[in-house]
Design a protein around this motif. Structure first.
Motif, PDB file in Angstrom:
ATOM      1  N   TYR A   1      12.038   0.236  23.174  1.00  0.00           N
ATOM      2  CA  TYR A   1      11.935  -0.986  22.376  1.00  0.00           C
ATOM      3  C   TYR A   1      13.291  -1.322  21.756  1.00  0.00           C
ATOM      4  N   SER A   2      13.956  -0.327  21.182  1.00  0.00           N
ATOM      5  CA  SER A   2      15.263  -0.556  20.565  1.00  0.00           C
ATOM      6  C   SER A   2      16.270  -1.032  21.604  1.00  0.00           C
TER       7      SER A   2
ATOM      8  N   ASN B   1      15.688  -2.596  24.438  1.00  0.00           N
ATOM      9  CA  ASN B   1      15.363  -3.954  24.858  1.00  0.00           C
ATOM     10  C   ASN B   1      15.764  -4.979  23.803  1.00  0.00           C
ATOM     11  N   GLU B   2      15.569  -4.652  22.522  1.00  0.00           N
ATOM     12  CA  GLU B   2      15.951  -5.575  21.459  1.00  0.00           C
ATOM     13  C   GLU B   2      17.468  -5.729  21.384  1.00  0.00           C
ATOM     14  N   ILE B   3      18.200  -4.645  21.568  1.00  0.00           N
ATOM     15  CA  ILE B   3      19.664  -4.722  21.562  1.00  0.00           C
ATOM     16  C   ILE B   3      20.138  -5.560  22.734  1.00  0.00           C
ATOM     17  N   GLU B   4      19.565  -5.341  23.920  1.00  0.00           N
ATOM     18  CA  GLU B   4      19.949  -6.135  25.086  1.00  0.00           C
ATOM     19  C   GLU B   4      19.594  -7.611  24.910  1.00  0.00           C
ATOM     20  N   ARG B   5      18.471  -7.893  24.262  1.00  0.00           N
ATOM     21  CA  ARG B   5      18.056  -9.268  24.044  1.00  0.00           C
ATOM     22  C   ARG B   5      18.953  -9.951  23.010  1.00  0.00           C
ATOM     23  N   THR B   6      19.338  -9.208  21.988  1.00  0.00           N
ATOM     24  CA  THR B   6      20.158  -9.765  20.921  1.00  0.00           C
ATOM     25  C   THR B   6      21.624  -9.924  21.352  1.00  0.00           C
ATOM     26  N   PHE B   7      22.131  -8.948  22.082  1.00  0.00           N
ATOM     27  CA  PHE B   7      23.530  -8.964  22.527  1.00  0.00           C
ATOM     28  C   PHE B   7      23.593  -8.881  24.053  1.00  0.00           C
ATOM     29  N   PRO B   8      23.295  -9.978  24.736  1.00  0.00           N
ATOM     30  CA  PRO B   8      23.232  -9.922  26.201  1.00  0.00           C
ATOM     31  C   PRO B   8      24.596  -9.712  26.860  1.00  0.00           C
TER      32      PRO B   8
END
Length: 62
Positions: free
Chosen positions: A48-49, A51-58
């Motif tokens: 989850y962490s 995926n959220e990092i990848e979504r926030t900082f693509p």
């Protein structure tokens, strides 16, 4: 060999040893199950962490 085993099981130490072995097996099953469950929860949390990092900082390319 068989008479020694039967004598061991008939004595008071035999059933006690068997009971302790069964308790130990049950405790080990509970410990292994708990560790597996906690491991799955930890993996889900890391995923989850990630995926959220990848979504926030693509643009990071992680």
């Amino acid at each position: 060999m068989l008479p020694k085993i039967l004598n061991f099981l008939r004595s008071e130490d035999g059933p006690t040893s068997v009971e302790y072995a069964i308790m130990l097996a049950m405790i080990l099953m509970a410990v292994i199950g708990s560790i597996t469950f906690i491991g799955m929860l930890t993996q889900d949390s890391y995923n989850y962490s990630k995926n959220e990092i990848e979504r926030t900082f693509p643009d990071l390319g992680v």
